[in-house]
Design a protein around this motif. Structure first.
Motif, PDB file in Angstrom:
ATOM      1  N   ILE A  25      16.627  52.270  55.393  1.00 33.63           N
ATOM      2  CA  ILE A  25      15.899  51.254  56.148  1.00 33.63           C
ATOM      3  C   ILE A  25      16.879  50.629  57.137  1.00 33.63           C
ATOM      4  O   ILE A  25      17.986  50.250  56.759  1.00 33.63           O
ATOM      5  N   LEU A  26      16.464  50.508  58.398  1.00 30.29           N
ATOM      6  CA  LEU A  26      17.277  49.857  59.426  1.00 30.29           C
ATOM      7  C   LEU A  26      16.836  48.408  59.578  1.00 30.29           C
ATOM      8  O   LEU A  26      15.653  48.137  59.761  1.00 30.29           O
ATOM      9  N   ILE A  27      17.784  47.498  59.513  1.00 30.50           N
ATOM     10  CA  ILE A  27      17.498  46.071  59.645  1.00 30.50           C
ATOM     11  C   ILE A  27      18.204  45.557  60.898  1.00 30.50           C
ATOM     12  O   ILE A  27      19.429  45.565  60.984  1.00 30.50           O
ATOM     13  N   HIS A  28      17.402  45.088  61.872  1.00 31.18           N
ATOM     14  CA  HIS A  28      17.942  44.630  63.146  1.00 31.18           C
ATOM     15  C   HIS A  28      18.081  43.117  63.258  1.00 31.18           C
ATOM     16  O   HIS A  28      18.631  42.629  64.249  1.00 31.18           O
ATOM     17  N   SER A  29      17.577  42.366  62.284  1.00 27.92           N
ATOM     18  CA  SER A  29      17.638  40.909  62.395  1.00 27.92           C
ATOM     19  C   SER A  29      17.514  40.268  61.020  1.00 27.92           C
ATOM     20  O   SER A  29      17.002  40.887  60.082  1.00 27.92           O
ATOM     21  N   PRO A  30      17.930  39.014  60.892  1.00 25.29           N
ATOM     22  CA  PRO A  30      17.735  38.299  59.625  1.00 25.29           C
ATOM     23  C   PRO A  30      16.250  38.181  59.261  1.00 25.29           C
ATOM     24  O   PRO A  30      15.891  38.300  58.091  1.00 25.29           O
ATOM     25  N   ARG A  31      15.418  37.990  60.255  1.00 18.48           N
ATOM     26  CA  ARG A  31      13.969  37.891  59.995  1.00 18.48           C
ATOM     27  C   ARG A  31      13.439  39.189  59.383  1.00 18.48           C
ATOM     28  O   ARG A  31      12.700  39.177  58.401  1.00 18.48           O
ATOM     29  N   GLY A  33      15.213  41.353  57.774  1.00 16.91           N
ATOM     30  CA  GLY A  33      15.796  41.434  56.434  1.00 16.91           C
ATOM     31  C   GLY A  33      14.991  40.649  55.424  1.00 16.91           C
ATOM     32  O   GLY A  33      14.768  41.117  54.300  1.00 16.91           O
ATOM     33  N   ASN A  34      14.535  39.478  55.808  1.00 15.25           N
ATOM     34  CA  ASN A  34      13.712  38.666  54.899  1.00 15.25           C
ATOM     35  C   ASN A  34      12.391  39.361  54.575  1.00 15.25           C
ATOM     36  O   ASN A  34      11.959  39.364  53.424  1.00 15.25           O
ATOM     37  N   VAL A  35      11.769  39.947  55.577  1.00 18.28           N
ATOM     38  CA  VAL A  35      10.488  40.644  55.348  1.00 18.28           C
ATOM     39  C   VAL A  35      10.702  41.848  54.429  1.00 18.28           C
ATOM     40  O   VAL A  35       9.957  42.041  53.456  1.00 18.28           O
ATOM     41  N   ASN A  37      13.132  42.384  52.325  1.00 20.13           N
ATOM     42  CA  ASN A  37      13.507  41.899  50.992  1.00 20.13           C
ATOM     43  C   ASN A  37      12.266  41.475  50.198  1.00 20.13           C
ATOM     44  O   ASN A  37      12.131  41.824  49.024  1.00 20.13           O
ATOM     45  N   ARG A  38      11.362  40.752  50.835  1.00 17.08           N
ATOM     46  CA  ARG A  38      10.120  40.346  50.143  1.00 17.08           C
ATOM     47  C   ARG A  38       9.301  41.567  49.729  1.00 17.08           C
ATOM     48  O   ARG A  38       8.737  41.598  48.640  1.00 17.08           O
ATOM     49  N   CYS A  39       9.246  42.565  50.603  1.00 20.18           N
ATOM     50  CA  CYS A  39       8.504  43.784  50.261  1.00 20.18           C
ATOM     51  C   CYS A  39       9.130  44.486  49.059  1.00 20.18           C
ATOM     52  O   CYS A  39       8.423  44.900  48.139  1.00 20.18           O
ATOM     53  N   LEU A  40      10.441  44.626  49.081  1.00 19.42           N
ATOM     54  CA  LEU A  40      11.115  45.325  47.988  1.00 19.42           C
ATOM     55  C   LEU A  40      10.988  44.561  46.672  1.00 19.42           C
ATOM     56  O   LEU A  40      10.921  45.182  45.601  1.00 19.42           O
ATOM     57  N   GLU A  41      10.940  43.238  46.721  1.00 18.90           N
ATOM     58  CA  GLU A  41      10.778  42.443  45.499  1.00 18.90           C
ATOM     59  C   GLU A  41       9.406  42.621  44.870  1.00 18.90           C
ATOM     60  O   GLU A  41       9.234  42.375  43.684  1.00 18.90           O
ATOM     61  N   PRO A  61      19.846  38.442  53.578  1.00 18.57           N
ATOM     62  CA  PRO A  61      18.744  38.374  52.611  1.00 18.57           C
ATOM     63  C   PRO A  61      18.925  39.258  51.379  1.00 18.57           C
ATOM     64  O   PRO A  61      18.257  39.060  50.372  1.00 18.57           O
ATOM     65  N   PHE A  62      19.834  40.219  51.445  1.00 16.56           N
ATOM     66  CA  PHE A  62      20.036  41.149  50.333  1.00 16.56           C
ATOM     67  C   PHE A  62      21.242  40.790  49.460  1.00 16.56           C
ATOM     68  O   PHE A  62      21.541  41.505  48.504  1.00 16.56           O
ATOM     69  N   GLU A  63      21.912  39.692  49.772  1.00 19.97           N
ATOM     70  CA  GLU A  63      23.080  39.283  48.990  1.00 19.97           C
ATOM     71  C   GLU A  63      22.705  39.096  47.529  1.00 19.97           C
ATOM     72  O   GLU A  63      21.671  38.513  47.205  1.00 19.97           O
TER      73      GLU A  63
END
Length: 88
Positions: A25-31, A33-35, A37-41, A61-63
């Motif tokens: 998964i490519l993450i281009h922004s903190p926003r 990353g938050n989305v 992360n919520r999906c993976l949770e 968000p993945f820390e």
């Protein structure tokens, strides 16, 4: 030019393959990353791929997530992030 729009996590998950079927998964922004992360949770099976982040802020968000391979680009640009994909 692009536009971002909020989408309910449940609707987003319904349109994507199961996380265990995704290699990266490519993450281009903190926003973003938050989305993600919520999906993976909210999934029943853990994500076993790699999360490629353009910056430390995008990776934040993945820390503390156990079992995730989080990789951060050397510089906050597209070329550096894409170079991560070819690295071991």
């Amino acid at each position: 030019m692009y536009e971002t729009r909020d989408v309910a996590v449940a609707k987003l998950l319904a349109s994507l393959p199961a996380p265990h079927e995704i290699n990266g998964i490519l993450i281009h922004s903190p926003r973003a990353g938050n989305v993600v992360n919520r999906c993976l949770e909210r999934t029943s099976r853990p994500f076993g791929g790699i999360i490629y982040c353009i910056s430390d802020a995008a990776a934040a968000p993945f820390e503390g997530k156990q079992g995730m391979d989080i990789r951060v680009a050397a510089r906050p640009d597209e070329a550096s992030m894409l170079a991560l994909i070819g690295s071991p």
